[in-house]
Design an enzyme around this catalytic site. Structure first.
Site, PDB file in Angstrom:
ATOM      1  N   GLU A  45       0.861  -1.194   0.000  1.00 41.10           N
ATOM      2  CA  GLU A  45       0.000   0.000   0.000  1.00 41.10           C
ATOM      3  C   GLU A  45       0.899   1.247   0.000  1.00 41.10           C
ATOM      4  O   GLU A  45       1.961   1.241   0.635  1.00 41.10           O
ATOM      5  CB  GLU A  45      -0.836  -0.009   1.296  1.00 41.10           C
TER       6      GLU A  45
ATOM      7  N   ASN B  87      -6.942   6.373  -1.681  1.00 42.54           N
ATOM      8  CA  ASN B  87      -5.869   5.415  -1.404  1.00 42.54           C
ATOM      9  C   ASN B  87      -6.127   4.239  -2.346  1.00 42.54           C
ATOM     10  O   ASN B  87      -7.077   3.482  -2.153  1.00 42.54           O
ATOM     11  CB  ASN B  87      -5.944   4.991   0.072  1.00 42.54           C
TER      12      ASN B  87
ATOM     13  N   LYS C 203      -9.493   2.246  -1.793  1.00 40.62           N
ATOM     14  CA  LYS C 203      -9.688   1.680  -0.441  1.00 40.62           C
ATOM     15  C   LYS C 203     -11.030   2.086   0.161  1.00 40.62           C
ATOM     16  O   LYS C 203     -11.368   3.281   0.201  1.00 40.62           O
ATOM     17  CB  LYS C 203      -8.542   2.134   0.460  1.00 40.62           C
TER      18      LYS C 203
ATOM     19  N   GLU D 167      -6.128   8.928   7.487  1.00 38.32           N
ATOM     20  CA  GLU D 167      -6.676   8.451   6.205  1.00 38.32           C
ATOM     21  C   GLU D 167      -8.076   8.994   5.970  1.00 38.32           C
ATOM     22  O   GLU D 167      -8.441   9.308   4.838  1.00 38.32           O
ATOM     23  CB  GLU D 167      -6.666   6.926   6.164  1.00 38.32           C
TER      24      GLU D 167
ATOM     25  N   CYS E 160      -4.868  -2.921   2.990  1.00 43.35           N
ATOM     26  CA  CYS E 160      -4.570  -2.846   4.423  1.00 43.35           C
ATOM     27  C   CYS E 160      -5.758  -3.127   5.343  1.00 43.35           C
ATOM     28  O   CYS E 160      -6.150  -4.259   5.522  1.00 43.35           O
ATOM     29  CB  CYS E 160      -3.922  -1.507   4.755  1.00 43.35           C
TER      30      CYS E 160
ATOM     31  N   ASN F 293       0.300  -1.111   5.326  1.00 43.13           N
ATOM     32  CA  ASN F 293       1.260  -0.409   6.190  1.00 43.13           C
ATOM     33  C   ASN F 293       0.672  -0.493   7.586  1.00 43.13           C
ATOM     34  O   ASN F 293      -0.328   0.181   7.870  1.00 43.13           O
ATOM     35  CB  ASN F 293       1.342   1.089   5.856  1.00 43.13           C
TER      36      ASN F 293
HETATM   37  N1  CDT Z   1      -2.973   1.517   6.603  1.00 45.75           N
HETATM   38  C1  CDT Z   1      -3.916   0.927   7.345  1.00 45.75           C
HETATM   39  O1  CDT Z   1      -5.025   0.718   6.907  1.00 45.75           O
HETATM   40  N2  CDT Z   1      -3.559   0.639   8.597  1.00 45.75           N
HETATM   41  C2  CDT Z   1      -4.488   0.031   9.489  1.00 45.75           C
HETATM   42  C3  CDT Z   1      -4.366   0.661  10.820  1.00 45.75           C
HETATM   43  C4  CDT Z   1      -5.578   0.541  11.562  1.00 45.75           C
HETATM   44  S1  CDT Z   1      -5.444   1.411  13.067  1.00 45.75           S
HETATM   45  C5  CDT Z   1      -6.778   2.437  13.097  1.00 45.75           C
HETATM   46  C6  CDT Z   1      -4.304  -1.465   9.595  1.00 45.75           C
HETATM   47  O2  CDT Z   1      -5.307  -2.164   9.554  1.00 45.75           O
HETATM   48  O3  CDT Z   1      -3.203  -1.947   9.766  1.00 45.75           O
END
Ligand code: CDT
Length: 315
Positions: A47, A110, A127, A146, A172, A197
Protein backbone atom coordinates in the site's frame (compact mmCIF):
# COMPACT_ATOMS: atom_id res chain seq x y z
CA UNK A 1 -4.31 -30.06 -15.34
CA UNK A 2 -3.83 -27.58 -12.52
CA UNK A 3 -3.44 -23.86 -13.13
CA UNK A 4 -0.27 -22.51 -11.52
CA UNK A 5 0.39 -18.80 -11.01
CA UNK A 6 3.84 -18.00 -9.65
CA UNK A 7 3.07 -15.14 -7.27
CA UNK A 8 5.72 -12.92 -5.67
CA UNK A 9 5.14 -10.72 -2.66
CA UNK A 10 7.57 -7.79 -2.67
CA UNK A 11 7.92 -6.53 0.88
CA UNK A 12 9.59 -3.14 1.33
CA UNK A 13 11.63 -1.74 4.16
CA UNK A 14 10.42 1.70 5.24
CA UNK A 15 10.22 4.48 2.67
CA UNK A 16 11.71 7.57 4.28
CA UNK A 17 10.27 11.08 3.87
CA UNK A 18 13.46 12.19 2.16
CA UNK A 19 13.31 9.49 -0.53
CA UNK A 20 12.37 10.69 -4.00
CA UNK A 21 9.96 8.85 -6.28
CA UNK A 22 12.87 8.02 -8.55
CA UNK A 23 14.75 6.38 -5.65
CA UNK A 24 11.68 4.40 -4.59
CA UNK A 25 10.99 3.26 -8.15
CA UNK A 26 14.61 2.06 -8.35
CA UNK A 27 13.88 -0.12 -5.29
CA UNK A 28 10.68 -1.44 -6.90
CA UNK A 29 12.65 -2.27 -10.05
CA UNK A 30 15.16 -4.25 -8.03
CA UNK A 31 12.33 -6.15 -6.33
CA UNK A 32 10.78 -6.82 -9.74
CA UNK A 33 14.08 -8.24 -11.00
CA UNK A 34 14.38 -10.43 -7.91
CA UNK A 35 10.83 -11.66 -8.48
CA UNK A 36 11.67 -12.43 -12.10
CA UNK A 37 14.68 -14.43 -10.96
CA UNK A 38 12.25 -16.66 -9.06
CA UNK A 39 10.16 -17.04 -12.25
CA UNK A 40 7.23 -15.12 -10.77
CA UNK A 41 4.71 -13.76 -13.27
CA UNK A 42 2.73 -11.63 -10.83
CA UNK A 43 4.15 -9.33 -8.13
CA UNK A 44 2.32 -7.66 -5.25
CA UNK A 45 3.80 -4.40 -3.90
CA UNK A 46 2.65 -2.64 -0.69
CA UNK A 47 0.00 0.00 0.00
CA UNK A 48 1.25 3.58 -0.70
CA UNK A 49 4.41 1.98 -2.04
CA UNK A 50 5.82 5.13 -3.62
CA UNK A 51 5.99 7.25 -0.47
CA UNK A 52 6.25 7.07 3.26
CA UNK A 53 2.95 6.33 5.04
CA UNK A 54 2.13 10.06 5.07
CA UNK A 55 -1.29 9.84 6.81
CA UNK A 56 0.71 9.63 10.04
CA UNK A 57 1.50 13.36 9.62
CA UNK A 58 -0.69 16.44 9.91
CA UNK A 59 -0.38 18.81 6.93
CA UNK A 60 -1.87 22.31 6.98
CA UNK A 61 -1.06 23.09 3.36
CA UNK A 62 -2.76 21.28 0.49
CA UNK A 63 0.41 21.61 -1.58
CA UNK A 64 2.38 19.71 1.09
CA UNK A 65 -0.19 16.92 1.02
CA UNK A 66 -0.35 16.79 -2.75
CA UNK A 67 3.37 16.08 -2.94
CA UNK A 68 2.52 12.50 -1.89
CA UNK A 69 -0.13 12.01 -4.59
CA UNK A 70 0.12 10.79 -8.19
CA UNK A 71 -1.78 12.75 -10.82
CA UNK A 72 -1.30 10.07 -13.47
CA UNK A 73 -0.28 6.45 -13.56
CA UNK A 74 2.08 5.65 -15.10
CA UNK A 75 3.86 8.97 -14.69
CA UNK A 76 7.30 9.94 -15.94
CA UNK A 77 8.78 8.67 -12.66
CA UNK A 78 6.83 5.38 -12.47
CA UNK A 79 6.98 4.52 -16.19
CA UNK A 80 10.27 2.58 -15.81
CA UNK A 81 8.47 0.08 -13.56
CA UNK A 82 5.75 -0.47 -16.15
CA UNK A 83 8.31 -0.75 -18.96
CA UNK A 84 10.48 -3.24 -17.08
CA UNK A 85 7.48 -5.34 -16.05
CA UNK A 86 6.27 -5.41 -19.66
CA UNK A 87 9.75 -6.40 -20.91
CA UNK A 88 9.84 -9.24 -18.43
CA UNK A 89 6.18 -10.23 -18.95
CA UNK A 90 5.25 -9.73 -15.30
CA UNK A 91 1.91 -8.41 -14.02
CA UNK A 92 1.72 -6.46 -10.77
CA UNK A 93 -0.38 -4.84 -8.05
CA UNK A 94 0.78 -1.42 -6.86
CA UNK A 95 -0.61 0.80 -4.10
CA UNK A 96 -0.32 4.59 -4.30
CA UNK A 97 -2.10 7.84 -3.42
CA UNK A 98 -4.32 8.90 -6.32
CA UNK A 99 -5.33 12.51 -7.04
CA UNK A 100 -8.04 13.14 -9.62
CA UNK A 101 -9.31 16.44 -10.90
CA UNK A 102 -13.01 16.41 -11.72
CA UNK A 103 -15.54 19.11 -12.61
CA UNK A 104 -16.63 18.97 -8.97
CA UNK A 105 -13.10 19.52 -7.64
CA UNK A 106 -10.11 17.49 -6.53
CA UNK A 107 -10.65 13.95 -5.25
CA UNK A 108 -8.08 11.87 -3.42
CA UNK A 109 -8.08 8.12 -2.90
CA UNK A 110 -5.87 5.41 -1.40
CA UNK A 111 -5.65 3.30 -4.55
CA UNK A 112 -4.23 0.11 -6.00
CA UNK A 113 -3.99 -0.93 -9.61
CA UNK A 114 -3.71 -4.26 -11.35
CA UNK A 115 -1.32 -4.22 -14.29
CA UNK A 116 -1.24 -7.07 -16.79
CA UNK A 117 1.82 -8.69 -18.32
CA UNK A 118 1.80 -6.21 -21.21
CA UNK A 119 2.04 -3.23 -18.84
CA UNK A 120 -1.63 -2.22 -19.20
CA UNK A 121 -3.66 -1.08 -16.18
CA UNK A 122 -6.61 -3.48 -16.22
CA UNK A 123 -8.27 -2.66 -12.89
CA UNK A 124 -8.31 -0.05 -10.16
CA UNK A 125 -9.42 -0.33 -6.56
CA UNK A 126 -9.95 2.56 -4.13
CA UNK A 127 -9.69 1.68 -0.44
CA UNK A 128 -13.07 1.31 1.21
CA UNK A 129 -12.36 0.68 4.90
CA UNK A 130 -10.40 3.85 5.72
CA UNK A 131 -9.10 3.72 9.30
CA UNK A 132 -8.30 6.59 11.65
CA UNK A 133 -9.79 10.04 12.19
CA UNK A 134 -10.13 13.49 10.60
CA UNK A 135 -9.02 15.60 13.56
CA UNK A 136 -5.59 16.10 15.08
CA UNK A 137 -4.95 13.81 18.07
CA UNK A 138 -2.49 15.37 20.50
CA UNK A 139 -0.45 12.96 22.58
CA UNK A 140 -0.76 10.08 20.14
CA UNK A 141 2.47 8.43 18.93
CA UNK A 142 1.43 9.29 15.36
CA UNK A 143 -1.64 10.48 13.49
CA UNK A 144 -3.84 8.20 11.38
CA UNK A 145 -5.43 10.69 9.00
CA UNK A 146 -6.68 8.45 6.20
CA UNK A 147 -10.24 9.62 6.87
CA UNK A 148 -9.01 13.23 6.43
CA UNK A 149 -6.86 12.78 3.34
CA UNK A 150 -8.83 10.20 1.34
CA UNK A 151 -12.41 9.71 0.23
CA UNK A 152 -14.01 6.32 0.74
CA UNK A 153 -13.42 4.29 -2.41
CA UNK A 154 -16.20 4.51 -4.96
CA UNK A 155 -15.41 1.49 -7.14
CA UNK A 156 -16.55 -1.37 -4.90
CA UNK A 157 -14.70 -4.67 -4.58
CA UNK A 158 -14.25 -6.10 -8.08
CA UNK A 159 -12.43 -9.00 -9.69
CA UNK A 160 -10.51 -9.12 -12.97
CA UNK A 161 -8.96 -11.81 -15.11
CA UNK A 162 -5.20 -11.59 -15.35
CA UNK A 163 -4.40 -14.37 -17.83
CA UNK A 164 -6.44 -17.25 -16.37
CA UNK A 165 -6.37 -16.05 -12.73
CA UNK A 166 -9.36 -14.23 -11.24
CA UNK A 167 -7.84 -11.52 -9.07
CA UNK A 168 -9.43 -9.16 -6.54
CA UNK A 169 -7.80 -6.26 -4.70
CA UNK A 170 -7.99 -4.90 -1.16
CA UNK A 171 -5.86 -2.49 0.87
CA UNK A 172 -4.57 -2.85 4.42
CA UNK A 173 -7.42 -2.24 6.90
CA UNK A 174 -9.81 -3.91 4.40
CA UNK A 175 -8.19 -7.20 5.43
CA UNK A 176 -9.70 -6.97 8.90
CA UNK A 177 -13.30 -6.97 7.59
CA UNK A 178 -14.99 -10.23 6.57
CA UNK A 179 -17.23 -8.35 4.13
CA UNK A 180 -14.18 -7.60 1.94
CA UNK A 181 -13.48 -11.27 1.29
CA UNK A 182 -17.13 -12.31 1.03
CA UNK A 183 -17.97 -9.72 -1.64
CA UNK A 184 -14.89 -10.87 -3.60
CA UNK A 185 -15.72 -14.51 -2.81
CA UNK A 186 -19.20 -14.08 -4.27
CA UNK A 187 -17.49 -13.15 -7.56
CA UNK A 188 -15.40 -16.33 -7.44
CA UNK A 189 -12.11 -14.65 -6.55
CA UNK A 190 -9.06 -16.92 -6.77
CA UNK A 191 -6.35 -14.56 -5.51
CA UNK A 192 -6.72 -11.47 -3.34
CA UNK A 193 -3.81 -9.07 -3.79
CA UNK A 194 -3.36 -6.81 -0.79
CA UNK A 195 -0.85 -4.14 0.24
CA UNK A 196 -0.53 -2.76 3.77
CA UNK A 197 1.26 -0.41 6.19
CA UNK A 198 0.70 -1.41 9.80
CA UNK A 199 2.51 0.29 12.68
CA UNK A 200 3.81 -1.99 15.40
CA UNK A 201 2.02 0.05 18.08
CA UNK A 202 -1.55 1.28 18.20
CA UNK A 203 -2.44 4.93 18.53
CA UNK A 204 -4.67 4.73 21.57
CA UNK A 205 -4.40 1.38 23.29
CA UNK A 206 -1.55 -0.93 24.10
CA UNK A 207 -1.39 -4.21 22.23
CA UNK A 208 1.44 -6.70 22.43
CA UNK A 209 3.48 -7.33 19.30
CA UNK A 210 2.37 -10.93 19.52
CA UNK A 211 -1.29 -9.90 19.24
CA UNK A 212 -0.61 -7.45 16.40
CA UNK A 213 0.87 -10.27 14.35
CA UNK A 214 -1.81 -12.75 15.39
CA UNK A 215 -4.58 -10.39 14.25
CA UNK A 216 -2.73 -9.58 11.01
CA UNK A 217 -2.58 -13.26 10.08
CA UNK A 218 -5.80 -14.58 11.58
CA UNK A 219 -8.09 -12.26 9.61
CA UNK A 220 -6.45 -13.17 6.31
CA UNK A 221 -6.25 -16.90 7.05
CA UNK A 222 -9.97 -16.92 7.88
CA UNK A 223 -10.80 -14.85 4.79
CA UNK A 224 -8.83 -17.20 2.56
CA UNK A 225 -10.39 -20.38 3.94
CA UNK A 226 -13.99 -19.10 4.16
CA UNK A 227 -13.88 -18.03 0.51
CA UNK A 228 -11.52 -20.65 -0.94
CA UNK A 229 -9.04 -18.07 -2.20
CA UNK A 230 -5.32 -17.38 -2.22
CA UNK A 231 -4.17 -14.16 -0.55
CA UNK A 232 -0.89 -12.42 -1.35
CA UNK A 233 -0.16 -9.67 1.19
CA UNK A 234 2.77 -7.25 0.84
CA UNK A 235 3.64 -4.77 3.58
CA UNK A 236 6.31 -2.29 4.48
CA UNK A 237 8.41 -3.24 7.46
CA UNK A 238 11.03 -1.94 9.86
CA UNK A 239 11.89 1.70 10.43
CA UNK A 240 10.00 4.32 8.48
CA UNK A 241 10.82 7.87 9.61
CA UNK A 242 11.37 6.61 13.16
CA UNK A 243 8.14 4.60 13.21
CA UNK A 244 8.23 0.82 13.21
CA UNK A 245 6.06 -1.08 10.73
CA UNK A 246 5.23 -4.76 11.15
CA UNK A 247 6.50 -7.19 8.55
CA UNK A 248 4.79 -10.51 8.07
CA UNK A 249 4.26 -10.22 4.32
CA UNK A 250 2.92 -13.57 3.26
CA UNK A 251 1.13 -15.85 0.84
CA UNK A 252 -1.86 -17.75 2.20
CA UNK A 253 -3.47 -20.78 0.54
CA UNK A 254 -7.22 -21.34 0.20
CA UNK A 255 -6.86 -23.85 3.04
CA UNK A 256 -5.95 -20.94 5.32
CA UNK A 257 -2.34 -22.11 5.61
CA UNK A 258 0.53 -19.63 5.34
CA UNK A 259 2.73 -21.13 2.63
CA UNK A 260 5.39 -18.38 2.45
CA UNK A 261 6.36 -15.53 4.74
CA UNK A 262 9.05 -12.84 4.80
CA UNK A 263 11.58 -12.85 7.60
CA UNK A 264 13.69 -9.74 7.08
CA UNK A 265 13.14 -6.08 8.01
CA UNK A 266 13.97 -4.78 4.55
CA UNK A 267 13.16 -5.15 0.85
CA UNK A 268 12.50 -8.84 0.35
CA UNK A 269 10.77 -11.06 -2.22
CA UNK A 270 8.98 -14.33 -1.51
CA UNK A 271 7.49 -16.43 -4.30
CA UNK A 272 5.12 -19.37 -4.32
CA UNK A 273 3.64 -21.44 -7.13
CA UNK A 274 -0.05 -20.95 -6.37
CA UNK A 275 -2.32 -23.69 -7.69
CA UNK A 276 -5.42 -21.68 -8.56
CA UNK A 277 -7.52 -24.85 -8.55
CA UNK A 278 -6.79 -25.47 -4.87
CA UNK A 279 -9.82 -23.41 -3.88
CA UNK A 280 -12.25 -25.44 -5.98
CA UNK A 281 -12.78 -28.23 -3.44
CA UNK A 282 -13.54 -25.66 -0.70
CA UNK A 283 -15.83 -23.67 -2.99
CA UNK A 284 -17.71 -26.83 -4.01
CA UNK A 285 -18.09 -28.37 -0.58
CA UNK A 286 -17.57 -26.71 2.81
CA UNK A 287 -18.19 -23.20 1.47
CA UNK A 288 -20.51 -23.95 -1.42
CA UNK A 289 -22.30 -20.60 -1.25
CA UNK A 290 -25.15 -21.64 -3.54
CA UNK A 291 -25.96 -24.68 -1.41
CA UNK A 292 -25.41 -23.37 2.09
CA UNK A 293 -25.67 -19.58 2.41
CA UNK A 294 -28.91 -18.33 4.03
CA UNK A 295 -29.19 -14.77 2.76
CA UNK A 296 -32.71 -14.39 4.17
CA UNK A 297 -30.98 -14.19 7.58
CA UNK A 298 -28.17 -11.81 6.63
CA UNK A 299 -30.19 -8.61 6.06
CA UNK A 300 -28.65 -6.74 9.02
CA UNK A 301 -25.26 -6.87 7.35
CA UNK A 302 -26.29 -4.34 4.71
CA UNK A 303 -29.18 -2.58 6.46
CA UNK A 304 -27.50 -1.69 9.75
CA UNK A 305 -24.14 -0.02 10.42
CA UNK A 306 -23.51 -0.18 14.17
CA UNK A 307 -24.49 -2.52 16.98
CA UNK A 308 -28.08 -2.38 18.20
CA UNK A 309 -28.33 -4.62 21.26
CA UNK A 310 -31.57 -5.30 23.11
CA UNK A 311 -32.00 -3.62 26.49
CA UNK A 312 -30.54 -5.71 29.34
CA UNK A 313 -33.12 -7.32 31.63
CA UNK A 314 -34.03 -5.47 34.88
CA UNK A 315 -32.17 -6.99 37.78
N1 CDT B 1 -2.97 1.52 6.60
C1 CDT B 1 -3.92 0.93 7.34
O1 CDT B 1 -5.03 0.72 6.91
N2 CDT B 1 -3.56 0.64 8.60
C2 CDT B 1 -4.49 0.03 9.49
C3 CDT B 1 -4.37 0.66 10.82
C4 CDT B 1 -5.58 0.54 11.56
S1 CDT B 1 -5.44 1.41 13.07
C5 CDT B 1 -6.78 2.44 13.10
C6 CDT B 1 -4.30 -1.47 9.60
O2 CDT B 1 -5.31 -2.16 9.55
O3 CDT B 1 -3.20 -1.95 9.77
Amino acid sequence: MSRILRVAVAQMGGVQLAETRTQVVARLLELLREADATAATFVVFPELALTTFFPRYWFDEEAELDAFFEREMPSAETAPLFDEAQRRGIGFYLGYAERVETKGGVRRFNTSILVDRSGRVIARYRKIHLPGHTDRREGYPFQQLEKRYFEVGDLGFGVSWLDDALIGMAICNDRRWPETYRVLGLQGVELVALGYNTHDVNQYHRESKHLKMLHHFVVMQAGAYQNGTWIAAAGKTGDEDGHELIGGSCIIAPTGEIVAQTVSDGDHVITYACDLDLGIEIKQNRFNFEAHRRIEHYGLITSQLGVVAPEPPDR
